[in-house]
Design a protein around this motif. Sequence first.
Motif, short mmCIF file in Angstrom:
data_model
loop_
_atom_site.label_atom_id
_atom_site.label_comp_id
_atom_site.label_asym_id
_atom_site.label_seq_id
_atom_site.Cartn_x
_atom_site.Cartn_y
_atom_site.Cartn_z
N LEU A 101 133.38 73.22 49.77
CA LEU A 101 132.01 73.51 50.16
C LEU A 101 131.02 72.92 49.14
O LEU A 101 129.97 72.38 49.52
N LEU A 102 131.35 73.00 47.86
CA LEU A 102 130.48 72.42 46.84
C LEU A 102 130.38 70.90 47.00
O LEU A 102 129.31 70.31 46.78
N ARG A 103 131.48 70.27 47.39
CA ARG A 103 131.43 68.82 47.63
C ARG A 103 130.49 68.51 48.80
O ARG A 103 129.74 67.52 48.75
N LEU A 104 130.49 69.37 49.82
CA LEU A 104 129.56 69.20 50.93
C LEU A 104 128.11 69.40 50.48
O LEU A 104 127.21 68.67 50.89
N VAL A 105 127.89 70.40 49.62
CA VAL A 105 126.55 70.63 49.08
C VAL A 105 126.06 69.38 48.36
O VAL A 105 124.91 68.95 48.53
N GLY A 106 126.93 68.77 47.57
CA GLY A 106 126.57 67.55 46.87
C GLY A 106 126.18 66.44 47.83
O GLY A 106 125.23 65.68 47.58
N ALA A 107 126.90 66.34 48.96
CA ALA A 107 126.58 65.31 49.96
C ALA A 107 125.28 65.60 50.68
O ALA A 107 124.54 64.68 51.05
N TRP A 108 124.97 66.89 50.90
CA TRP A 108 123.75 67.27 51.62
C TRP A 108 122.49 67.12 50.76
O TRP A 108 121.40 66.97 51.31
N CYS A 109 122.63 67.19 49.44
CA CYS A 109 121.47 67.16 48.56
C CYS A 109 120.96 65.74 48.32
O CYS A 109 121.75 64.79 48.23
N LEU A 110 119.66 65.64 48.22
CA LEU A 110 119.03 64.36 47.86
C LEU A 110 119.49 63.90 46.49
O LEU A 110 119.69 62.70 46.25
N ALA A 111 119.67 64.82 45.57
CA ALA A 111 120.14 64.53 44.21
C ALA A 111 120.71 65.81 43.63
O ALA A 111 120.30 66.91 43.99
N VAL A 112 121.66 65.67 42.70
CA VAL A 112 122.23 66.82 41.99
C VAL A 112 122.16 66.55 40.50
O VAL A 112 122.76 65.59 40.01
N GLY A 113 121.43 67.40 39.80
CA GLY A 113 121.39 67.35 38.34
C GLY A 113 122.18 68.53 37.82
O GLY A 113 121.74 69.68 37.92
N ALA A 114 123.35 68.28 37.27
CA ALA A 114 124.26 69.34 36.85
C ALA A 114 124.07 69.67 35.37
O ALA A 114 123.66 68.82 34.58
N ARG A 115 124.43 70.90 35.01
CA ARG A 115 124.28 71.35 33.63
C ARG A 115 125.30 70.69 32.71
O ARG A 115 125.02 70.46 31.54
N ASP A 116 126.49 70.38 33.23
CA ASP A 116 127.56 69.86 32.37
C ASP A 116 128.53 69.04 33.23
O ASP A 116 128.43 69.01 34.45
N GLU A 117 129.45 68.36 32.53
CA GLU A 117 130.39 67.48 33.21
C GLU A 117 131.28 68.25 34.19
O GLU A 117 131.58 67.77 35.28
N ARG A 118 131.73 69.43 33.79
CA ARG A 118 132.61 70.21 34.67
C ARG A 118 131.91 70.54 35.97
O ARG A 118 132.47 70.42 37.06
N THR A 119 130.64 70.96 35.88
CA THR A 119 129.88 71.27 37.10
C THR A 119 129.68 70.02 37.94
O THR A 119 129.84 70.03 39.16
N ALA A 120 129.31 68.92 37.29
CA ALA A 120 129.06 67.67 38.03
C ALA A 120 130.27 67.25 38.85
O ALA A 120 130.14 66.74 39.97
N SER A 121 131.47 67.49 38.31
CA SER A 121 132.69 67.07 39.01
C SER A 121 132.87 67.79 40.34
O SER A 121 133.56 67.29 41.22
N HIS A 122 132.25 68.95 40.51
CA HIS A 122 132.37 69.70 41.76
C HIS A 122 131.57 69.07 42.89
O HIS A 122 131.85 69.33 44.06
N PHE A 123 130.55 68.28 42.56
CA PHE A 123 129.60 67.83 43.58
C PHE A 123 129.78 66.37 43.99
O PHE A 123 129.05 65.89 44.86
N GLY A 124 130.72 65.66 43.41
CA GLY A 124 130.94 64.29 43.81
C GLY A 124 130.34 63.30 42.84
O GLY A 124 129.62 63.65 41.88
N SER A 125 130.58 62.04 43.11
CA SER A 125 130.21 60.97 42.17
C SER A 125 128.71 60.80 42.02
O SER A 125 128.24 60.21 41.04
N GLY A 126 127.92 61.30 42.96
CA GLY A 126 126.47 61.14 42.87
C GLY A 126 125.79 62.11 41.93
O GLY A 126 124.60 61.96 41.63
N ALA A 127 126.52 63.13 41.46
CA ALA A 127 125.92 64.13 40.58
C ALA A 127 125.69 63.55 39.18
O ALA A 127 126.51 62.80 38.66
N GLU A 128 124.57 63.92 38.58
CA GLU A 128 124.24 63.51 37.22
C GLU A 128 124.29 64.71 36.29
O GLU A 128 123.99 65.83 36.70
N VAL A 129 124.66 64.47 35.04
CA VAL A 129 124.61 65.52 34.03
C VAL A 129 123.25 65.45 33.34
O VAL A 129 122.92 64.45 32.69
N ILE A 130 122.45 66.49 33.50
CA ILE A 130 121.11 66.49 32.89
C ILE A 130 120.98 67.58 31.82
O ILE A 130 119.96 67.67 31.15
#
Length: 369
Positions: free
Chosen positions: A138-167
Motif C-alpha cells: 500500500l505504501l508503494r501505491l501511495v508513492g505512485a499516487w503522490c506528485l512527490a515524496v520527501g521522506a525523513r530518512d533512507e529507510r522510509t524512502a525505500s517504502h515509497f519507490g524510486s521516486g522518493a527523495e530523502v529530505i
Amino acid sequence: MRVGIVGWFGSDNLGDEILLHSLITSVRAVKENASFVVFSPKPDRVAELHGVDTENMPVLRARGASGRQVAVQRAIKSCQLLLLGPGTVFQERSPHLSWPGTLPMFARIIAMAKLAGTPVAAVGVGVREGGTLVGRQLLRLVGAWCLAVGARDERTASHFGSGAEVIGDMAYALPLPDVAGADSGRRFALSMRPLAPGLEASLVAATSGCADRLRREGWSGTFLPMAFGRGANGEDDRVIYERAFRGLLDLDSTPLDGSRPLAGALGDWLRSLATNQLVLGTRLHAALMAVALGVPTVAIAYERKVHDAFVDLGLADYVMSPDVDAETLHQAATRAVASTEQFQQAAGRVAAQGRVAQAFVTALVKRLG
C-alpha cells in the motif's frame, strides 16, 4: 494559494507542532500570502496554536462521520496542494494502534484528493517499523499516487519507490533564533517520555541515576516535558516527571503551557534550550532541536527513528539503547560535553539538511502556485 496539511497535530506533542510550524513557515517563505487548512485529530487546538483553518480527520467510525466526510471533501477541493505529513504519519500499528493503523485512512484521503482534482505530496514523512507485506504494498501505491515524496530518512524512502527523495526531518528547516553567547553555566535538561512498564523502569533508573550524579558534580538540571497527551493515552510526560523526577529536577516550561500562539513562544523555548550545556533525551525533537542549536546531546533510541537521525548527523557515539545503565549514560554525557566542536559540526549538518527540505517545499509550491 491554499494548502492542505494532514497529520497528527493538536495532541500537545511539541515535536509534532514544531513540524507543522516549520512546514507552514517553509511554504510561506515561497508564498507569503498562502492560506492553510490542517486536517488533524484535534482541530480546535491546532487552530489555537497555529492560527490556521482546520478540519477533523475523515475517520469513518466517529459520531457525525458522514458530515465530516462532506466537510473534508469540500476543504480538500478548495486546496491547490494537499501535503501528507510531516512526522511518522504512516503507522500500521503502534502501542496505541491496532492493525491496519493509519494506512487505510491515508489511502482514503488520497482518493478524496484525486476525486477533487487536488495534487498530493508527502513531506518529511516517516514510516513506523514493523509493517506487513500488505502495508508495504500500500505504501508503494501511495508513492505512485503522490506528485512527490520527501521522506525523513533512507529507510522510509525505500517504502515509497524510486521516486522518493530523502529530505530529512522537517524540523531541520525551522528558522532558529540568534543564540550567540547563550550560556547559563553547568546546566542540563532531561527529556523522558512514558514507555512500556518493563522498559520504562530500567530507563528511569538509568536517567535518574545519571541526573543525580551530574547534580552531585555541580550541575543544575531541569525536566523538559515535550508532550501533554491531549487525547492520546500514555503520552503525557508530566506523568513520568511526577512519578520519577519531581524530587530531582525542576520542571521546565514549554510553548504548550498556555494558549499563547506557538510562533512567539517557540522562539523563547529555543533560546532557553540553548542555555544548556547538555541535553539527555528520549523525545526525538528534544534531542534534534538541541543538536540544531549546537548543544551537546545524548539521545536514547526508544525507536529506530532516534538512532537513524543521530547516525545521519554523525553522532552515532551519542545515541544509547533503551537498556543503557546509569554509568554508561554518564560516560556518554561526559564525552558529549567535551566534544562541543563535534556538535557544532552536527548543527551545520542540520542546517544543510534543512536547506534540502526547504528546497523540496519550494519546488512543490512553485510548481503548483
